[in-house]
Design a protein around this motif. Structure first.
Motif, PDB file in Angstrom:
ATOM      1  N   ASN A  40     -48.757 -11.914  -6.874  1.00  0.00           N
ATOM      2  CA  ASN A  40     -47.987 -13.114  -6.567  1.00  0.00           C
ATOM      3  C   ASN A  40     -46.682 -13.210  -7.357  1.00  0.00           C
ATOM      4  O   ASN A  40     -45.954 -14.185  -7.211  1.00  0.00           O
ATOM      5  N   ALA A  41     -46.394 -12.214  -8.184  1.00  0.00           N
ATOM      6  CA  ALA A  41     -45.205 -12.270  -9.032  1.00  0.00           C
ATOM      7  C   ALA A  41     -43.933 -12.097  -8.210  1.00  0.00           C
ATOM      8  O   ALA A  41     -43.873 -11.291  -7.283  1.00  0.00           O
ATOM      9  N   LEU A  42     -42.921 -12.887  -8.534  1.00  0.00           N
ATOM     10  CA  LEU A  42     -41.599 -12.727  -7.961  1.00  0.00           C
ATOM     11  C   LEU A  42     -40.901 -11.667  -8.809  1.00  0.00           C
ATOM     12  O   LEU A  42     -40.551 -11.908  -9.963  1.00  0.00           O
ATOM     13  N   ASP A  43     -40.754 -10.475  -8.228  1.00  0.00           N
ATOM     14  CA  ASP A  43     -40.246  -9.365  -9.017  1.00  0.00           C
ATOM     15  C   ASP A  43     -38.987  -8.724  -8.449  1.00  0.00           C
ATOM     16  O   ASP A  43     -38.552  -7.682  -8.912  1.00  0.00           O
ATOM     17  N   ASP A  44     -38.402  -9.353  -7.427  1.00  0.00           N
ATOM     18  CA  ASP A  44     -37.239  -8.745  -6.809  1.00  0.00           C
ATOM     19  C   ASP A  44     -36.355  -9.823  -6.186  1.00  0.00           C
ATOM     20  O   ASP A  44     -36.836 -10.686  -5.460  1.00  0.00           O
ATOM     21  N   TYR A  45     -35.064  -9.752  -6.453  1.00  0.00           N
ATOM     22  CA  TYR A  45     -34.079 -10.613  -5.819  1.00  0.00           C
ATOM     23  C   TYR A  45     -32.821  -9.784  -5.649  1.00  0.00           C
ATOM     24  O   TYR A  45     -32.395  -9.089  -6.561  1.00  0.00           O
ATOM     25  N   GLU A  46     -32.228  -9.868  -4.463  1.00  0.00           N
ATOM     26  CA  GLU A  46     -31.025  -9.086  -4.199  1.00  0.00           C
ATOM     27  C   GLU A  46     -30.194  -9.773  -3.121  1.00  0.00           C
ATOM     28  O   GLU A  46     -30.732 -10.378  -2.208  1.00  0.00           O
ATOM     29  N   GLU A  47     -28.870  -9.665  -3.238  1.00  0.00           N
ATOM     30  CA  GLU A  47     -27.945 -10.148  -2.226  1.00  0.00           C
ATOM     31  C   GLU A  47     -26.972  -9.026  -1.912  1.00  0.00           C
ATOM     32  O   GLU A  47     -26.687  -8.201  -2.770  1.00  0.00           O
ATOM     33  N   GLY A  48     -26.473  -9.011  -0.677  1.00  0.00           N
ATOM     34  CA  GLY A  48     -25.504  -7.985  -0.340  1.00  0.00           C
ATOM     35  C   GLY A  48     -24.962  -8.162   1.065  1.00  0.00           C
ATOM     36  O   GLY A  48     -25.215  -9.156   1.735  1.00  0.00           O
TER      37      GLY A  48
END
Length: 172
Positions: A40-48
Protein backbone atom coordinates in the motif's frame (compact mmCIF):
# COMPACT_ATOMS: atom_id res chain seq x y z
CA UNK A 1 -0.97 14.70 21.04
CA UNK A 2 1.31 15.50 18.07
CA UNK A 3 4.87 14.53 17.19
CA UNK A 4 7.42 14.16 14.43
CA UNK A 5 9.91 11.43 15.10
CA UNK A 6 12.11 8.62 13.93
CA UNK A 7 11.70 5.08 15.24
CA UNK A 8 15.17 3.53 15.02
CA UNK A 9 14.20 -0.01 16.00
CA UNK A 10 12.05 -0.39 12.83
CA UNK A 11 13.74 2.34 10.76
CA UNK A 12 10.87 4.71 9.89
CA UNK A 13 9.98 8.38 10.12
CA UNK A 14 6.52 9.25 11.44
CA UNK A 15 4.13 12.15 11.85
CA UNK A 16 1.50 11.97 14.60
CA UNK A 17 -1.49 14.23 15.06
CA UNK A 18 -4.32 14.08 17.58
CA UNK A 19 -2.79 11.00 19.21
CA UNK A 20 -2.50 8.83 16.06
CA UNK A 21 0.09 8.20 13.36
CA UNK A 22 -1.02 10.03 10.20
CA UNK A 23 2.06 9.50 8.02
CA UNK A 24 4.87 6.97 7.99
CA UNK A 25 7.90 6.95 5.67
CA UNK A 26 9.99 3.79 5.51
CA UNK A 27 11.99 1.79 2.97
CA UNK A 28 8.78 0.89 1.08
CA UNK A 29 7.66 4.52 0.61
CA UNK A 30 4.94 6.68 2.15
CA UNK A 31 2.11 5.06 4.14
CA UNK A 32 -0.91 6.72 5.66
CA UNK A 33 -2.65 6.22 9.01
CA UNK A 34 -1.81 2.95 10.77
CA UNK A 35 -1.20 1.10 7.48
CA UNK A 36 2.20 -0.58 7.42
CA UNK A 37 1.70 -2.91 4.41
CA UNK A 38 4.42 -2.62 1.77
CA UNK A 39 1.88 -3.17 -1.02
CA UNK A 40 0.00 0.00 0.00
CA UNK A 41 3.03 2.31 0.05
CA UNK A 42 3.08 5.34 -2.22
CA UNK A 43 6.50 4.87 -3.75
CA UNK A 44 6.36 6.62 -7.10
CA UNK A 45 5.35 10.05 -8.41
CA UNK A 46 6.24 11.47 -11.79
CA UNK A 47 5.12 14.22 -14.18
CA UNK A 48 6.08 14.75 -17.78
CA UNK A 49 5.10 15.24 -21.39
CA UNK A 50 4.19 12.68 -24.02
CA UNK A 51 3.77 12.76 -27.79
CA UNK A 52 0.91 10.92 -29.49
CA UNK A 53 1.81 9.31 -32.80
CA UNK A 54 -0.28 7.62 -35.47
CA UNK A 55 0.53 3.90 -35.53
CA UNK A 56 -2.08 3.05 -38.15
CA UNK A 57 -4.73 4.87 -40.15
CA UNK A 58 -3.16 8.27 -40.89
CA UNK A 59 -0.75 11.02 -39.89
CA UNK A 60 -0.89 13.45 -36.97
CA UNK A 61 0.44 16.77 -38.26
CA UNK A 62 0.15 18.93 -35.12
CA UNK A 63 0.42 18.06 -31.44
CA UNK A 64 -0.29 20.63 -28.71
CA UNK A 65 2.83 19.77 -26.71
CA UNK A 66 1.81 22.14 -23.91
CA UNK A 67 -1.34 20.09 -23.38
CA UNK A 68 0.16 16.59 -23.80
CA UNK A 69 1.12 15.89 -20.21
CA UNK A 70 0.90 13.01 -17.76
CA UNK A 71 1.02 12.41 -14.02
CA UNK A 72 1.91 9.00 -12.58
CA UNK A 73 1.20 8.20 -8.93
CA UNK A 74 2.07 4.65 -7.98
CA UNK A 75 0.79 2.60 -10.92
CA UNK A 76 -2.05 5.00 -11.85
CA UNK A 77 -1.35 7.17 -14.90
CA UNK A 78 -3.43 10.18 -15.93
CA UNK A 79 -2.77 11.47 -19.44
CA UNK A 80 -4.26 14.46 -21.24
CA UNK A 81 -3.60 15.66 -24.74
CA UNK A 82 -4.67 17.35 -27.93
CA UNK A 83 -3.71 16.63 -31.51
CA UNK A 84 -5.12 17.99 -34.73
CA UNK A 85 -4.62 18.59 -38.45
CA UNK A 86 -4.96 14.87 -38.89
CA UNK A 87 -4.66 13.62 -42.47
CA UNK A 88 -5.59 10.31 -44.00
CA UNK A 89 -7.32 8.51 -46.81
CA UNK A 90 -6.57 5.22 -45.10
CA UNK A 91 -9.53 2.93 -44.42
CA UNK A 92 -7.71 1.16 -41.58
CA UNK A 93 -8.74 1.62 -37.96
CA UNK A 94 -7.07 4.69 -36.45
CA UNK A 95 -4.58 3.55 -33.79
CA UNK A 96 -2.59 6.14 -31.83
CA UNK A 97 0.54 5.30 -29.84
CA UNK A 98 2.82 7.12 -27.48
CA UNK A 99 1.20 6.61 -24.07
CA UNK A 100 4.01 7.15 -21.54
CA UNK A 101 3.51 3.74 -19.84
CA UNK A 102 2.21 0.38 -21.02
CA UNK A 103 -1.40 -0.34 -20.03
CA UNK A 104 -1.56 -3.24 -17.53
CA UNK A 105 -2.57 -6.68 -18.80
CA UNK A 106 -6.34 -7.13 -18.82
CA UNK A 107 -6.98 -3.58 -17.54
CA UNK A 108 -8.12 -1.73 -20.63
CA UNK A 109 -9.49 1.73 -20.06
CA UNK A 110 -12.34 3.55 -21.83
CA UNK A 111 -12.49 7.35 -21.88
CA UNK A 112 -14.58 10.15 -23.43
CA UNK A 113 -13.20 12.09 -26.39
CA UNK A 114 -13.94 15.61 -27.61
CA UNK A 115 -13.60 15.85 -31.37
CA UNK A 116 -14.15 18.16 -34.32
CA UNK A 117 -14.46 17.33 -38.04
CA UNK A 118 -15.01 13.58 -37.74
CA UNK A 119 -17.45 11.98 -40.15
CA UNK A 120 -19.27 9.43 -38.00
CA UNK A 121 -21.18 6.66 -39.74
CA UNK A 122 -24.97 6.77 -39.70
CA UNK A 123 -26.42 5.65 -36.37
CA UNK A 124 -23.34 6.62 -34.34
CA UNK A 125 -23.46 9.67 -32.09
CA UNK A 126 -20.15 9.87 -30.24
CA UNK A 127 -16.54 8.75 -29.98
CA UNK A 128 -15.21 6.74 -27.09
CA UNK A 129 -11.52 6.10 -26.55
CA UNK A 130 -10.07 2.74 -25.62
CA UNK A 131 -6.57 2.27 -24.16
CA UNK A 132 -5.40 -1.19 -25.18
CA UNK A 133 -4.13 -3.78 -22.68
CA UNK A 134 -0.40 -4.63 -22.87
CA UNK A 135 0.38 -1.70 -25.16
CA UNK A 136 1.09 2.02 -25.28
CA UNK A 137 -1.71 2.47 -27.82
CA UNK A 138 -5.28 3.66 -27.89
CA UNK A 139 -7.99 3.86 -30.51
CA UNK A 140 -11.35 5.49 -30.97
CA UNK A 141 -14.71 3.79 -31.39
CA UNK A 142 -17.86 5.23 -32.87
CA UNK A 143 -20.70 4.44 -30.54
CA UNK A 144 -24.43 4.90 -30.46
CA UNK A 145 -25.83 2.42 -27.98
CA UNK A 146 -24.53 -0.68 -26.17
CA UNK A 147 -25.14 -2.89 -29.21
CA UNK A 148 -23.68 -0.53 -31.80
CA UNK A 149 -19.97 0.40 -31.97
CA UNK A 150 -17.05 0.10 -34.39
CA UNK A 151 -13.47 1.34 -34.77
CA UNK A 152 -12.99 4.84 -36.20
CA UNK A 153 -11.13 4.71 -39.52
CA UNK A 154 -8.56 7.19 -40.72
CA UNK A 155 -10.64 8.08 -43.78
CA UNK A 156 -13.41 9.36 -41.47
CA UNK A 157 -11.16 12.22 -40.34
CA UNK A 158 -10.89 15.47 -42.27
CA UNK A 159 -7.89 17.79 -42.48
CA UNK A 160 -9.27 19.91 -39.62
CA UNK A 161 -9.89 16.97 -37.27
CA UNK A 162 -9.12 17.79 -33.65
CA UNK A 163 -9.04 15.30 -30.76
CA UNK A 164 -8.94 16.31 -27.08
CA UNK A 165 -8.76 13.56 -24.49
CA UNK A 166 -8.00 12.60 -20.91
CA UNK A 167 -7.15 9.00 -20.04
CA UNK A 168 -6.65 7.39 -16.66
CA UNK A 169 -5.26 3.87 -16.67
CA UNK A 170 -3.23 1.39 -14.64
CA UNK A 171 0.35 0.92 -15.80
CA UNK A 172 1.90 -2.52 -16.17
Amino acid sequence: IGAVGYYHAQDFLYLRSYGATRLRVDADGIKFGSDSAAANALDDYEEGTWTPSAIQGGTINTVDTGNCRYTKIGNTVHVRGEFYNFSSTNSSALIVGGLPYTVANGLESAFPVMYHQVNLDSGYTQLTGYAQSNSNNFRFYESGDAANWSALRGDQCGSSTDFILAITYEAA
